[in-house]
Design a protein around this motif. Sequence first.
Motif, PDB file in Angstrom:
ATOM      1  N   ALA A  30     -57.923  83.616 -24.842  1.00 42.00           N
ATOM      2  CA  ALA A  30     -57.976  83.696 -26.305  1.00 42.00           C
ATOM      3  C   ALA A  30     -59.324  84.263 -26.744  1.00 42.00           C
ATOM      4  CB  ALA A  30     -57.756  82.312 -26.912  1.00 42.00           C
ATOM      5  N   PHE A  31     -60.398  83.825 -26.069  1.00 34.46           N
ATOM      6  CA  PHE A  31     -61.728  84.304 -26.446  1.00 34.46           C
ATOM      7  C   PHE A  31     -61.901  85.771 -26.055  1.00 34.46           C
ATOM      8  CE2 PHE A  31     -62.319  79.737 -25.289  1.00 34.46           C
ATOM      9  CZ  PHE A  31     -62.178  79.289 -26.585  1.00 34.46           C
ATOM     10  N   LEU A  32     -61.290  86.126 -24.931  1.00 36.61           N
ATOM     11  CA  LEU A  32     -61.312  87.520 -24.503  1.00 36.61           C
ATOM     12  C   LEU A  32     -60.662  88.398 -25.576  1.00 36.61           C
ATOM     13  CD1 LEU A  32     -61.970  89.005 -21.650  1.00 36.61           C
ATOM     14  CD2 LEU A  32     -59.501  89.105 -21.423  1.00 36.61           C
ATOM     15  N   GLY A  33     -59.497  87.954 -26.036  1.00 34.02           N
ATOM     16  CA  GLY A  33     -58.771  88.712 -27.055  1.00 34.02           C
ATOM     17  C   GLY A  33     -59.542  88.783 -28.364  1.00 34.02           C
TER      18      GLY A  33
ATOM     19  N   ALA B 225     -68.426  90.576 -31.381  1.00 32.01           N
ATOM     20  CA  ALA B 225     -67.490  89.963 -30.436  1.00 32.01           C
ATOM     21  C   ALA B 225     -68.030  88.620 -29.956  1.00 32.01           C
ATOM     22  CB  ALA B 225     -67.258  90.905 -29.248  1.00 32.01           C
ATOM     23  N   MET B 226     -69.353  88.563 -29.659  1.00 31.86           N
ATOM     24  CA  MET B 226     -69.937  87.326 -29.147  1.00 31.86           C
ATOM     25  C   MET B 226     -70.005  86.261 -30.235  1.00 31.86           C
ATOM     26  SD  MET B 226     -72.846  89.002 -26.708  1.00 31.86           S
ATOM     27  CE  MET B 226     -73.661  87.498 -26.273  1.00 31.86           C
TER      28      MET B 226
ATOM     29  N   ILE C 242     -68.438  82.471 -25.343  1.00 28.44           N
ATOM     30  CA  ILE C 242     -69.206  83.669 -25.704  1.00 28.44           C
ATOM     31  C   ILE C 242     -69.153  84.699 -24.570  1.00 28.44           C
ATOM     32  CG2 ILE C 242     -71.539  84.528 -26.159  1.00 28.44           C
ATOM     33  CD1 ILE C 242     -72.060  81.918 -27.685  1.00 28.44           C
ATOM     34  N   TYR C 243     -69.251  84.210 -23.320  1.00 27.14           N
ATOM     35  CA  TYR C 243     -69.126  85.123 -22.178  1.00 27.14           C
ATOM     36  C   TYR C 243     -67.772  85.834 -22.206  1.00 27.14           C
ATOM     37  CZ  TYR C 243     -73.236  84.098 -19.283  1.00 27.14           C
ATOM     38  OH  TYR C 243     -74.506  84.015 -18.785  1.00 27.14           O
ATOM     39  N   ALA C 244     -66.712  85.053 -22.476  1.00 30.75           N
ATOM     40  CA  ALA C 244     -65.370  85.646 -22.527  1.00 30.75           C
ATOM     41  C   ALA C 244     -65.283  86.664 -23.662  1.00 30.75           C
ATOM     42  CB  ALA C 244     -64.320  84.556 -22.699  1.00 30.75           C
ATOM     43  N   GLY C 245     -65.867  86.319 -24.812  1.00 36.37           N
ATOM     44  CA  GLY C 245     -65.871  87.236 -25.942  1.00 36.37           C
ATOM     45  C   GLY C 245     -66.628  88.515 -25.623  1.00 36.37           C
ATOM     46  N   LEU C 246     -67.748  88.351 -24.918  1.00 34.64           N
ATOM     47  CA  LEU C 246     -68.531  89.521 -24.493  1.00 34.64           C
ATOM     48  C   LEU C 246     -67.684  90.415 -23.594  1.00 34.64           C
ATOM     49  CD1 LEU C 246     -71.215  91.074 -24.016  1.00 34.64           C
ATOM     50  CD2 LEU C 246     -71.731  89.438 -22.215  1.00 34.64           C
ATOM     51  N   ALA C 247     -66.984  89.794 -22.639  1.00 36.31           N
ATOM     52  CA  ALA C 247     -66.122  90.571 -21.739  1.00 36.31           C
ATOM     53  C   ALA C 247     -65.035  91.288 -22.535  1.00 36.31           C
ATOM     54  CB  ALA C 247     -65.510  89.654 -20.685  1.00 36.31           C
TER      55      ALA C 247
ATOM     56  N   PRO D 236     -61.177 101.680 -26.569  1.00 35.26           N
ATOM     57  CA  PRO D 236     -61.176 101.011 -27.870  1.00 35.26           C
ATOM     58  C   PRO D 236     -59.790 100.692 -28.414  1.00 35.26           C
ATOM     59  CG  PRO D 236     -61.782 103.301 -28.127  1.00 35.26           C
ATOM     60  CD  PRO D 236     -61.593 103.076 -26.669  1.00 35.26           C
ATOM     61  N   LEU D 237     -59.095  99.798 -27.747  1.00 34.42           N
ATOM     62  CA  LEU D 237     -57.906  99.228 -28.373  1.00 34.42           C
ATOM     63  C   LEU D 237     -57.763  97.782 -27.920  1.00 34.42           C
ATOM     64  CD1 LEU D 237     -55.433  99.198 -26.048  1.00 34.42           C
ATOM     65  CD2 LEU D 237     -55.528 101.623 -26.511  1.00 34.42           C
ATOM     66  N   ALA D 238     -57.111  96.988 -28.756  1.00 39.49           N
ATOM     67  CA  ALA D 238     -56.964  95.570 -28.466  1.00 39.49           C
ATOM     68  C   ALA D 238     -55.541  95.152 -28.763  1.00 39.49           C
ATOM     69  CB  ALA D 238     -57.932  94.757 -29.318  1.00 39.49           C
ATOM     70  N   GLY D 239     -54.931  94.481 -27.798  1.00 40.56           N
ATOM     71  CA  GLY D 239     -53.560  94.024 -27.987  1.00 40.56           C
ATOM     72  C   GLY D 239     -53.462  92.534 -27.747  1.00 40.56           C
TER      73      GLY D 239
END
Lengths: 252, 393
Positions: B67-70, B94-95, B250-255, B264-267
Amino acid sequence: MSSILKVQGINKHFGGLHALNNVNLDVEQGKVHAIIGPNGAGKSTLLNCFIGRLTPDTGTVDFDGTSLIGLKPHEINQTGVSRVFQTPEIFTELTLLENVMIPALAKRDGAFKPSLWSSMAGETEIRDQAMNALSEVNMGGKAGMTAASLSRGDKRRLELAMALVQNPKLLLLDEPTAGMARADTNATIDLLKTISGKGLTMVIIEHDMHVVFSLAEKISVLAQGTVIVEDLPEKIKGHPKVQEAYLGGAHL
Amino acid sequence: MTVEQSKKDKIMVIGVVLAVLLGPIILNPFGAGYPDLLQKFVIYGIFAIGFNILFGLTGYLSFGHAAFLGVGSYSAVWMFKLLSMNIVPAIILAMVISGLFALLIGFIALRRSGIYFSILTLAFAQMSYNLAYSVLTPITNGETGLQILHGDPRVLDAAVEDGALPVTNLFGLNMNATADVSLLGMDIQFNAGYYICGLIMIVAFYIALRLFRSPFGMMLKAIKTNQNRLNFTGVNSRPYTLTAFVISGIYAGLAGGLLACTDPLAGAERMQWTASGEVVLMTILGGAGTMLGPILGAGVIKYFENIFSAYNESELMDVFSFLPHWLQELVVSVSSLFVGEGWHLTLGVLFMLIVIFLPGGLMEGFNRLVKLARGGYRKDGASASAAGKVTAE
């Protein structure tokens, strides 16, 4: 003498079992106060009420002017109460030194301090305190061992070091010598005597009468959830009520 | 904690730096030297390092870290759409967003421990995933996924736009800039995006190392061993676990942000439970609680995902062409189950073997090999008392 721990009118029920019935206790500053009694008398339940593991149904526990009722375990510890558990509760995956450094850090830094960037290696002061506490219980040579590899008796001594490193105002000991060999028991008695000589107040629960009578300056006898006698050790020994509680009324 | 330890740590950091710098050369012979995969190695390395701060130290197993990655990816893409194609603001947002999100989820989920904690995180992640598909479509663009478009405002660098879609960059250095160099008879691709992500991973690794060696890390290890006891020692364990949870979020968000920076796309599928499970696999495969394990695990899984899944039957026929014809067909028909679509099967078998024979992950296997290579197989007790002497002195 002023009392440091004042317990009044404690009641605790577990379902239908009346585990503690109107218990009063006065622990004087600097004294060793023993709580004895047959199995199931409610000794450990009483101790659990002091440290926040259990909340009594009614009654008050005042320590050094603070009410302990409703406080969380870490808050009670931060008021200056440390406890040695009946079954060893240690950090088995960590080394002995780390086991003792943790309570030392908790004493210095309080309940929460995120020191994210400092290094354990830089905590020389805490390390020295921990090493001293380990040497006090005669385990300095094992500081780098993993705690899981210790014998039961050694685990108890480690627990003692974990409590002592915090330099508490009140030390609660739940059967501190259970599971120890005789020589270790005697060494522990000597150690506790030295500590109490420095003015540390202790509440001790113990089955081993040798330990109780070597240390205690005052004894409360608990039976079926009530304090039946509270007196000096020499008066407890021959007390008829005590004999009755232990031997079920079969007069000798 | 001793001098020996800090020396080992230095070697470890130097090793990671060298591995990142030489990555395109080292991995070239294994067919993994192309930028797209290299970027994945380091980005998922960051993801796993962060996950390990929570799982490896405190033992709290989160099943919702995707979820944090997304969230990180969505935040980054929005930054590209609204502000600038520069990756710095995208990474920062993102972080920040994933950190806030982790604070919220952690605050609730950490009220429970063990399996209940895992289930709560899983539920939150699945909720986020479904929200991204449905209600939040204005923000996430639903099934299509969020991508950059010509019409986006891009306040800061709208002027440079021409016909083609703009490229993510770091102050003008395009993420997809690649230098092809012929080296040692190999065709090596040095890619800017890979090195930017790689440098960030090195920093992330160093920060994690500091956390592991700090009093904070010590408290987290104590939580894993006996949280109850820690509370009776005067430590309030809840804020410690929450801090660890937020840091790993935060690490996951950074990734996630970096994934968006390289592409540059997010699904929404990035938030699905399989993605959460993947980081758990990476960490355990490599060795939970070790410093290098998660990076190693991330590398192995991404390698399998990209290399094994690319094989097909005719390629296998070539590989086994040295066998007699009847045997060749037999071997190929069996082994083809493990490649292509079936690469998950290979991963599953590998994972089972590791968990059964090397519960400490690949790092345990590696350490055993080192011990063997040093000649004597010392018992644990012996090494522990030797360590004791060092600390006691």
